[in-house]
Write a protein that holds these residues in place. Structure first.
Motif, mmCIF file in Angstrom:
data_model
loop_
_atom_site.group_PDB
_atom_site.id
_atom_site.type_symbol
_atom_site.label_atom_id
_atom_site.label_comp_id
_atom_site.label_asym_id
_atom_site.label_seq_id
_atom_site.Cartn_x
_atom_site.Cartn_y
_atom_site.Cartn_z
ATOM 1 N N SER A 68 39.486 40.730 44.169
ATOM 2 C CA SER A 68 40.185 41.335 43.038
ATOM 3 C C SER A 68 40.584 40.275 42.020
ATOM 4 C CB SER A 68 41.441 42.074 43.524
ATOM 5 O OG SER A 68 41.091 43.171 44.325
ATOM 6 N N LEU A 69 41.044 39.135 42.507
ATOM 7 C CA LEU A 69 41.451 38.053 41.605
ATOM 8 C C LEU A 69 40.286 37.591 40.742
ATOM 9 C CD1 LEU A 69 43.414 35.848 40.624
ATOM 10 C CD2 LEU A 69 42.706 34.466 42.581
ATOM 11 N N LEU A 70 39.123 37.396 41.356
ATOM 12 C CA LEU A 70 37.981 36.849 40.628
ATOM 13 C C LEU A 70 37.294 37.882 39.735
ATOM 14 C CD1 LEU A 70 36.404 34.595 43.413
ATOM 15 C CD2 LEU A 70 37.818 33.887 41.483
ATOM 16 N N THR A 71 37.372 39.162 40.088
ATOM 17 C CA THR A 71 36.694 40.192 39.304
ATOM 18 C C THR A 71 37.576 40.813 38.227
ATOM 19 O OG1 THR A 71 37.265 41.893 40.931
ATOM 20 C CG2 THR A 71 35.128 40.808 41.172
ATOM 21 N N ASN A 72 38.898 40.834 38.434
ATOM 22 C CA ASN A 72 39.783 41.507 37.489
ATOM 23 C C ASN A 72 39.759 40.897 36.100
ATOM 24 O OD1 ASN A 72 40.650 43.572 39.100
ATOM 25 N ND2 ASN A 72 42.624 42.673 39.597
ATOM 26 N N PHE A 73 39.510 39.599 36.025
ATOM 27 C CA PHE A 73 39.460 38.959 34.711
ATOM 28 C C PHE A 73 38.379 39.593 33.852
ATOM 29 C CE2 PHE A 73 37.698 35.889 31.742
ATOM 30 C CZ PHE A 73 38.832 35.470 31.068
ATOM 31 N N PHE A 74 37.180 39.736 34.399
ATOM 32 C CA PHE A 74 36.066 40.243 33.607
ATOM 33 C C PHE A 74 36.116 41.767 33.473
ATOM 34 C CE2 PHE A 74 34.638 36.144 35.268
ATOM 35 C CZ PHE A 74 34.292 35.524 34.082
ATOM 36 N N ILE A 75 36.627 42.453 34.490
ATOM 37 C CA ILE A 75 36.788 43.899 34.368
ATOM 38 C C ILE A 75 37.819 44.206 33.287
ATOM 39 C CG2 ILE A 75 37.634 45.965 35.561
ATOM 40 C CD1 ILE A 75 36.278 44.950 38.082
ATOM 41 N N GLY A 76 38.804 43.327 33.111
ATOM 42 C CA GLY A 76 39.764 43.488 32.022
ATOM 43 C C GLY A 76 39.081 43.465 30.667
ATOM 44 N N LEU A 77 38.035 42.655 30.535
ATOM 45 C CA LEU A 77 37.285 42.622 29.281
ATOM 46 C C LEU A 77 36.617 43.966 28.998
ATOM 47 C CD1 LEU A 77 35.571 39.096 29.348
ATOM 48 C CD2 LEU A 77 37.665 39.787 28.184
ATOM 49 N N PRO A 251 44.131 39.767 27.285
ATOM 50 C CA PRO A 251 45.448 39.990 27.890
ATOM 51 C C PRO A 251 45.374 40.912 29.100
ATOM 52 C CG PRO A 251 45.590 40.137 25.500
ATOM 53 C CD PRO A 251 44.130 40.076 25.841
ATOM 54 N N ALA A 252 44.502 41.949 29.024
ATOM 55 C CA ALA A 252 44.325 42.830 30.181
ATOM 56 C C ALA A 252 43.753 42.049 31.351
ATOM 57 C CB ALA A 252 43.397 43.991 29.817
ATOM 58 N N SER A 253 42.835 41.132 31.054
ATOM 59 C CA SER A 253 42.248 40.294 32.097
ATOM 60 C C SER A 253 43.286 39.401 32.743
ATOM 61 C CB SER A 253 41.132 39.428 31.498
ATOM 62 O OG SER A 253 40.101 40.221 30.971
ATOM 63 N N PHE A 254 44.074 38.745 31.906
ATOM 64 C CA PHE A 254 45.093 37.849 32.438
ATOM 65 C C PHE A 254 46.135 38.622 33.241
ATOM 66 C CE2 PHE A 254 43.833 34.932 28.838
ATOM 67 C CZ PHE A 254 43.249 33.991 29.669
ATOM 68 N N GLN A 255 46.461 39.834 32.786
ATOM 69 C CA GLN A 255 47.398 40.649 33.548
ATOM 70 C C GLN A 255 46.817 41.001 34.908
ATOM 71 O OE1 GLN A 255 49.140 43.984 31.479
ATOM 72 N NE2 GLN A 255 49.513 45.090 33.383
ATOM 73 N N GLY A 256 45.520 41.359 34.928
ATOM 74 C CA GLY A 256 44.871 41.649 36.204
ATOM 75 C C GLY A 256 44.868 40.444 37.115
ATOM 76 N N ILE A 257 44.621 39.270 36.527
ATOM 77 C CA ILE A 257 44.617 38.031 37.314
ATOM 78 C C ILE A 257 46.018 37.751 37.867
ATOM 79 C CG2 ILE A 257 44.543 35.525 37.061
ATOM 80 C CD1 ILE A 257 42.073 35.777 35.486
ATOM 81 N N LEU A 258 47.029 37.953 37.015
ATOM 82 C CA LEU A 258 48.388 37.666 37.453
ATOM 83 C C LEU A 258 48.801 38.572 38.609
ATOM 84 C CD1 LEU A 258 50.017 37.170 33.943
ATOM 85 C CD2 LEU A 258 49.610 35.398 35.662
ATOM 86 N N PHE A 259 48.452 39.861 38.492
ATOM 87 C CA PHE A 259 48.751 40.777 39.593
ATOM 88 C C PHE A 259 47.974 40.367 40.844
ATOM 89 C CE2 PHE A 259 50.656 43.835 36.635
ATOM 90 C CZ PHE A 259 51.657 44.349 37.432
ATOM 91 N N SER A 260 46.698 40.047 40.653
ATOM 92 C CA SER A 260 45.883 39.666 41.802
ATOM 93 C C SER A 260 46.347 38.350 42.406
ATOM 94 C CB SER A 260 44.406 39.562 41.388
ATOM 95 O OG SER A 260 43.908 40.826 41.023
#
Length: 455
Positions: A68-77, A251-260
């Motif tokens: 989730s950490l590695l994929t959320n950044f790009f899924i946020g895009l 920002p959505a990507s970074f938020q996903g990363i932060l949660f992950s």
């Protein structure tokens, strides 16, 4: 009256008519897609748990937070692509819509390649940092490396689905996911039971199914006649569209990363309690995922509905969209979350026959699923804010309200003997959901007041 064509029968006009009926029409296929995806993922875990043992189950489960950490950044895009495409679709700006589609799909390919490199090269060291139990470390590394070979296909499917959601089409992604998922289950049974491939078989089946879903979504977009038609020769990064996608998506990507990241740290803390707790946590997390994806469909609806109405300059519908989505997500979260708590032991027994693992899983289910509606309500406000074009603000709020508080708890109170338990660890979730939800609501009210002053 003009006869409705097969093409536009998949689209939804989100800028007129009743919100609730159209939102349900939008979310139900999306909800089914998410639940089906998790059913197929659950089949992975059930097969590996029943036929390859608890160590293999823990190896697959211990990777969940890291993936989730590695994929959320790009899924946020892809959210940036979704918002921008919905905006241009609502505004009926066909050329801008076409440029957005081709920019987003090329980003998806580049994202997948980068993820494959990162996952394959850094798998071993990252799992060491996560304190993965030694008895499952080798299996966890093997699974992670195979899984990340399918990252390009996963990104293409996610970005393509985001574009289709922008025009209200959530049905065709459901059809494609269903076909790929059936293949995944069949290959799981073949590779794990027949060929005794263990976690390698589960990973390989996942990669093949991801490639199938990506192929189907690309074929669909290439056959479209509207502004979302994909032409491979036109794949190009349009700078102005890239900037707008990044403005919302990063920002959505970074938020996903932060949660992950906070979840990875929580996973590392869970790992410190041993393989039994890790296995129970993995099975419970898989069960609660069903509740989450059902609620997440209303988050996606809030993004697409709000974006289309902003593009069409119909600001009067924005509050109604938020109220409708909040009401729906609260009901879904309460019903499904309560069902997970009441049926928890029976559901966990599908993953493992170990009483100790089942009891470990129930500790997570009671806390997380019992309060999961709060998470869904928090996410819906974030979806509305992003649909309005504000993505940095929810990122900052989430950084402070959710991730910051979780990390503060882990590095302070959790280290005290009195609070050093896995239940104490899980309680960080509902506490941070409440704080962050309240902060997001406050931000939404301020932004809407500012918009009304400008109207």
């Amino acid at each position: 009256m003009e006869k409705k064509t097969e093409r536009n029968s998949y689209e939804i006009d989100m800028c007129s008519g009743p919100v609730l009926r159209k939102m349900l029409f939008f979310t139900l296929p999306l909800m089914c897609s998410g639940i089906l995806q998790l059913l197929f993922n659950a089949a992975d875990i059930i097969v590996v748990g029943k036929f390859a043992g608890d160590n293999s189950l823990a190896a697959v489960g211990s990777n969940a937070a890291l993936i989730s950490l590695l994929t959320n950044f790009f899924i946020g895009l892809s959210i940036g692509g979704n918002v921008l495409a919905a905006h241009f679709y609502g505004a009926k700006q066909e050329n801008d819509l076409r440029e957005t589609v081709h920019t987003a799909m090329l980003i998806s390919v580049c994202s997948g390649i980068l993820l494959t490199l990162a996952g394959c090269i850094g798998a071993g060291q990252i799992l060491v940092w996560m304190q993965t139990p030694q008895e499952v470390a080798d299996l966890a590394v093997l699974y992670l490396r195979i899984y990340f070979l399918g990252m390009t296909a996963m990104m293409v499917y996610n970005f393509g689905s985001a574009i289709l959601r922008a025009i209200g089409d959530t049905r065709r992604p459901l059809y494609y996911l269903s076909a790929a998922g059936i293949v995944n289950v069949v290959l799981n049974l073949l590779f794990v039971i027949r060929f005794r491939m263990g976690v390698a078989g589960v990973g390989l089946a996942t990669v093949i199914s991801q490639c199938i879903s990506a192929f189907l979504i690309v074929r669909c977009m290439m056959r479209e006649q509207s502004g979302i038609r994909l032409e491979l020769r036109r794949l190009y990064i349009h700078r102005d569209k890239l900037v707008k996608i990044l403005k919302i998506g990063l920002p959505a990507s970074f938020q996903g990363i932060l949660f992950s990241l906070s979840n990875v740290i929580i996973q590392a803390s869970v790992n410190s309690f041993g393989a039994v707790t890790v296995a129970g946590n993995s099975a419970a997390a898989n069960i609660e995922g069903f509740v989450y994806v059902a609620m997440n469909s209303f988050y996606q609806a809030a993004i697409s509905f709000t974006s289309q109405n902003v593009g069409a300059a119909k600001h009067g519908r924005i509050n109604r969209i938020l109220y409708t989505a909040e009401g729906c997500v609260a009901v879904v979260g309460l019903v499904l979350g309560s069902a997970a708590v009441f049926c928890g032991k029976e559901l966990l027994s599908l993953y493992t026959s170990s009483p100790a693992v089942i009891e470990a899983g129930m500790k997570r289910i009671r806390v997380v699923c019992g309060t999961y509606a709060l998470c869904g309500m928090m996410d819906v406000v974030v979806g509305s804010l992003r649909g309005l074009g504000h993505s940095v603000l929810p990122m900052i709020v989430s950084l402070v309200g959710a991730c910051g508080l979780r990390l503060l708890w882990i590095f302070t109170f959790f280290r005290m003997e009195r609070f050093h338990s896995v239940t104490s660890l899980y309680l960080t979730y509902p506490v941070t959901w409440i704080v962050t939800f309240a902060a997001h609501i406050f931000c939404f009210i301020l932004i809407r007041k500012r918009m009304k002053r400008k109207e």
